[in-house]
Motif scaffolding. Sequence first.
Motif, PDB file in Angstrom:
ATOM      1  N   TYR A 172       0.827  -1.212   0.000  1.00 49.88           N
ATOM      2  CA  TYR A 172       0.000   0.000   0.000  1.00 49.88           C
ATOM      3  C   TYR A 172       0.861   1.260   0.000  1.00 49.88           C
ATOM      4  CZ  TYR A 172      -3.990  -3.009   1.106  1.00 49.88           C
ATOM      5  OH  TYR A 172      -4.969  -3.962   1.070  1.00 49.88           O
ATOM      6  N   LEU A 173       1.984   1.217   0.696  1.00 45.82           N
ATOM      7  CA  LEU A 173       2.888   2.370   0.724  1.00 45.82           C
ATOM      8  C   LEU A 173       3.530   2.595  -0.641  1.00 45.82           C
ATOM      9  CD1 LEU A 173       4.589   1.880   4.221  1.00 45.82           C
ATOM     10  CD2 LEU A 173       2.868   3.593   3.576  1.00 45.82           C
ATOM     11  N   VAL A 174       3.839   1.525  -1.354  1.00 45.77           N
ATOM     12  CA  VAL A 174       4.384   1.664  -2.715  1.00 45.77           C
ATOM     13  C   VAL A 174       3.347   2.314  -3.634  1.00 45.77           C
ATOM     14  CG1 VAL A 174       5.175   0.400  -4.756  1.00 45.77           C
ATOM     15  CG2 VAL A 174       6.013  -0.251  -2.499  1.00 45.77           C
ATOM     16  N   LEU A 175       2.077   1.906  -3.523  1.00 45.67           N
ATOM     17  CA  LEU A 175       1.015   2.523  -4.317  1.00 45.67           C
ATOM     18  C   LEU A 175       0.907   4.012  -4.008  1.00 45.67           C
ATOM     19  CD1 LEU A 175      -1.456   2.412  -6.205  1.00 45.67           C
ATOM     20  CD2 LEU A 175      -2.834   1.832  -4.200  1.00 45.67           C
ATOM     21  N   PHE A 176       0.965   4.361  -2.735  1.00 48.41           N
ATOM     22  CA  PHE A 176       0.905   5.770  -2.325  1.00 48.41           C
ATOM     23  C   PHE A 176       2.043   6.558  -2.966  1.00 48.41           C
ATOM     24  CE2 PHE A 176       2.135   9.151   0.673  1.00 48.41           C
ATOM     25  CZ  PHE A 176       0.936   9.850   0.760  1.00 48.41           C
ATOM     26  N   PHE A 177       3.232   5.984  -2.992  1.00 51.62           N
ATOM     27  CA  PHE A 177       4.403   6.637  -3.580  1.00 51.62           C
ATOM     28  C   PHE A 177       4.223   6.812  -5.092  1.00 51.62           C
ATOM     29  CE2 PHE A 177       8.572   6.113  -5.659  1.00 51.62           C
ATOM     30  CZ  PHE A 177       9.230   7.241  -5.156  1.00 51.62           C
ATOM     31  N   LEU A 178       3.741   5.790  -5.783  1.00 48.78           N
ATOM     32  CA  LEU A 178       3.569   5.859  -7.236  1.00 48.78           C
ATOM     33  C   LEU A 178       2.502   6.879  -7.638  1.00 48.78           C
ATOM     34  CD1 LEU A 178       3.743   2.070  -8.240  1.00 48.78           C
ATOM     35  CD2 LEU A 178       5.404   3.850  -8.809  1.00 48.78           C
ATOM     36  N   THR A 179       1.464   7.008  -6.812  1.00 40.64           N
ATOM     37  CA  THR A 179       0.377   7.938  -7.137  1.00 40.64           C
ATOM     38  C   THR A 179       0.869   9.375  -7.240  1.00 40.64           C
ATOM     39  OG1 THR A 179      -1.183   6.457  -5.989  1.00 40.64           O
ATOM     40  CG2 THR A 179      -1.952   8.682  -6.459  1.00 40.64           C
ATOM     41  N   TRP A 180       1.917   9.719  -6.500  1.00 35.83           N
ATOM     42  CA  TRP A 180       2.496  11.063  -6.560  1.00 35.83           C
ATOM     43  C   TRP A 180       2.929  11.433  -7.972  1.00 35.83           C
ATOM     44  CZ3 TRP A 180       2.253  14.931  -3.233  1.00 35.83           C
ATOM     45  CH2 TRP A 180       2.042  14.667  -1.877  1.00 35.83           C
ATOM     46  N   PHE A 181       3.301  10.441  -8.774  1.00 35.19           N
ATOM     47  CA  PHE A 181       3.872  10.704 -10.096  1.00 35.19           C
ATOM     48  C   PHE A 181       2.823  10.768 -11.206  1.00 35.19           C
ATOM     49  CE2 PHE A 181       7.315   8.894  -7.594  1.00 35.19           C
ATOM     50  CZ  PHE A 181       8.353   9.774  -7.877  1.00 35.19           C
ATOM     51  N   LEU A 182       1.545  10.574 -10.861  1.00 33.29           N
ATOM     52  CA  LEU A 182       0.491  10.731 -11.866  1.00 33.29           C
ATOM     53  C   LEU A 182       0.385  12.189 -12.305  1.00 33.29           C
ATOM     54  CD1 LEU A 182      -2.453   8.529 -10.519  1.00 33.29           C
ATOM     55  CD2 LEU A 182      -1.188   8.168 -12.642  1.00 33.29           C
ATOM     56  N   GLN A 183       0.243  12.405 -13.613  1.00 31.01           N
ATOM     57  CA  GLN A 183       0.092  13.761 -14.148  1.00 31.01           C
ATOM     58  C   GLN A 183      -0.929  13.727 -15.280  1.00 31.01           C
ATOM     59  OE1 GLN A 183       4.062  14.936 -15.306  1.00 31.01           O
ATOM     60  NE2 GLN A 183       4.480  15.908 -13.344  1.00 31.01           N
ATOM     61  N   PHE A 184      -2.062  14.398 -15.078  1.00 32.20           N
ATOM     62  CA  PHE A 184      -3.053  14.520 -16.153  1.00 32.20           C
ATOM     63  C   PHE A 184      -3.802  15.827 -15.958  1.00 32.20           C
ATOM     64  CE2 PHE A 184      -4.490  11.515 -12.880  1.00 32.20           C
ATOM     65  CZ  PHE A 184      -5.576  12.188 -12.344  1.00 32.20           C
ATOM     66  N   ASP A 185      -4.301  16.372 -17.049  1.00 32.84           N
ATOM     67  CA  ASP A 185      -4.942  17.688 -17.041  1.00 32.84           C
ATOM     68  C   ASP A 185      -6.413  17.551 -16.656  1.00 32.84           C
ATOM     69  OD1 ASP A 185      -5.579  20.312 -17.358  1.00 32.84           O
ATOM     70  OD2 ASP A 185      -5.585  20.281 -19.555  1.00 32.84           O
ATOM     71  N   GLU A 186      -6.766  18.106 -15.514  1.00 32.36           N
ATOM     72  CA  GLU A 186      -8.161  18.075 -15.078  1.00 32.36           C
ATOM     73  C   GLU A 186      -8.650  19.450 -14.639  1.00 32.36           C
ATOM     74  OE1 GLU A 186      -8.805  15.715 -11.532  1.00 32.36           O
ATOM     75  OE2 GLU A 186      -6.715  15.877 -10.945  1.00 32.36           O
ATOM     76  N   GLN A 187      -7.898  20.508 -15.006  1.00 31.35           N
ATOM     77  CA  GLN A 187      -8.253  21.854 -14.555  1.00 31.35           C
ATOM     78  C   GLN A 187      -9.602  22.320 -15.115  1.00 31.35           C
ATOM     79  OE1 GLN A 187      -6.717  23.596 -12.147  1.00 31.35           O
ATOM     80  NE2 GLN A 187      -5.510  21.716 -11.958  1.00 31.35           N
ATOM     81  N   LYS A 188      -9.810  22.112 -16.434  1.00 31.27           N
ATOM     82  CA  LYS A 188     -11.074  22.552 -17.034  1.00 31.27           C
ATOM     83  C   LYS A 188     -12.251  21.786 -16.429  1.00 31.27           C
ATOM     84  CE  LYS A 188      -9.090  23.898 -21.500  1.00 31.27           C
ATOM     85  NZ  LYS A 188      -9.091  23.646 -22.970  1.00 31.27           N
ATOM     86  N   LEU A 189     -12.057  20.504 -16.240  1.00 31.00           N
ATOM     87  CA  LEU A 189     -13.116  19.680 -15.653  1.00 31.00           C
ATOM     88  C   LEU A 189     -13.411  20.092 -14.220  1.00 31.00           C
ATOM     89  CD1 LEU A 189     -14.982  17.255 -16.179  1.00 31.00           C
ATOM     90  CD2 LEU A 189     -13.175  15.774 -15.316  1.00 31.00           C
ATOM     91  N   LEU A 190     -12.357  20.421 -13.459  1.00 28.62           N
ATOM     92  CA  LEU A 190     -12.538  20.846 -12.069  1.00 28.62           C
ATOM     93  C   LEU A 190     -13.282  22.174 -11.991  1.00 28.62           C
ATOM     94  CD1 LEU A 190      -9.111  19.918 -10.394  1.00 28.62           C
ATOM     95  CD2 LEU A 190     -11.359  18.965  -9.869  1.00 28.62           C
TER      96      LEU A 190
END
Length: 401
Positions: A172-190
Amino acid sequence: MWRNKNVWILLTGEFIAGLGLWLGIIGNLEFMQEKIPSDFLKSLLLAAGLLAGIAVGPLAGRLTDQHSKKKVMLISGFVRAVSVLFMLVAIHTGSVWWMLVFLILLQISAAFYFPALQAAIPLVVNEKDLLQLNGVHMNVATLSRVIGTALAGVLLVAIPLNMVYLLSLGAYLVLFFLTWFLQFDEQKLLLKSKSAGKQHGFKDVFPVISKLPIVMMTLILTLIPLLFLGGFNLIVINISELQESSAIKGWIYTAEGIAFMSGAFFIKRISHTISPYKILFASSLLIGLSQLLLFFANLPVLTIIAFALFGFSVGCFFPTGATIFQTKVPKDYHGRFFSFRNMMDRVVFQIVLLMTGFLLDAVGLQNMSVMFGVLSIVMTTIFFIRSRHLRAIGDSERNVS
């Protein structure tokens, strides 16, 4: 799609976290078998965690639509890691109550994490790649289940139960660490969701669903596999006791997992030539047949065949259903929709879990399997006739206009 680093982060994270999840699930079964003799009491304990997840569902949907999906995934991932600490306390003290705390926190975390993940997937790849990514993502989850259950079976013999949960915590800690590196554009949707959020709430997803017949039908059909999945672990325990074999648990999970991956691969090949409706109805019918086969649950070979048939069926069903939801439901409603779907799954899981525990004690596994199989086939037939009627009306209205 394969050059997209977000895809690799999601798939790698899913595999590692899946290993941790299934190490924990097999650990849960081992702990409950030792501490709780009644199948019905086991189902009550598992249902308590599901109830907590249902309670926070509306909040999870609103926050997922109004805030960063990545942030929601990070916070829920952290809570999931913390929850394992309570299970370690439960093992140390031998107390089922600490396990209850663990299950509640785990399910609350899942109530936030999975809607955010499902809402993030359409932001990561183009719509034309969604079915492929959904299939691959589910296959990775299944592969981690196959390896995780087999690994857990070996580890439970070799090391103490608390060490199994420490390995789960590490995943679970490895998953938490990997999630930090996700990058996608969601500004318009937000911005769109936050603006709508001032006037609209969780309940506004229901008119959207009612205007989309294929989404509504898919939601209803989801009840069929859930009728099997809700009590899956209790059924596996009961089969193990019926056949007086601990090894059959591993064989069941392995056969079902491999068949699931085969189904997800097969559906990618035929999805362009066969309508989603036909895929869903055919899969539902096969699920009913697999339940009927468990009348012969005292025979190891037929048991494995039944679970393999079920795995292949849901391997076709779930990627098709997920793609329908992601493409037909507007993106600014994804958080609320997937949270609602998560809540619906949990309610059905809870009902089926309690019903399975009660029926296992009352009528036994084989009679219960026949009841569930007949119910699944009858429901599929009714929904199929109803869908043909609705589509005929729709075609008539279009011809008139």
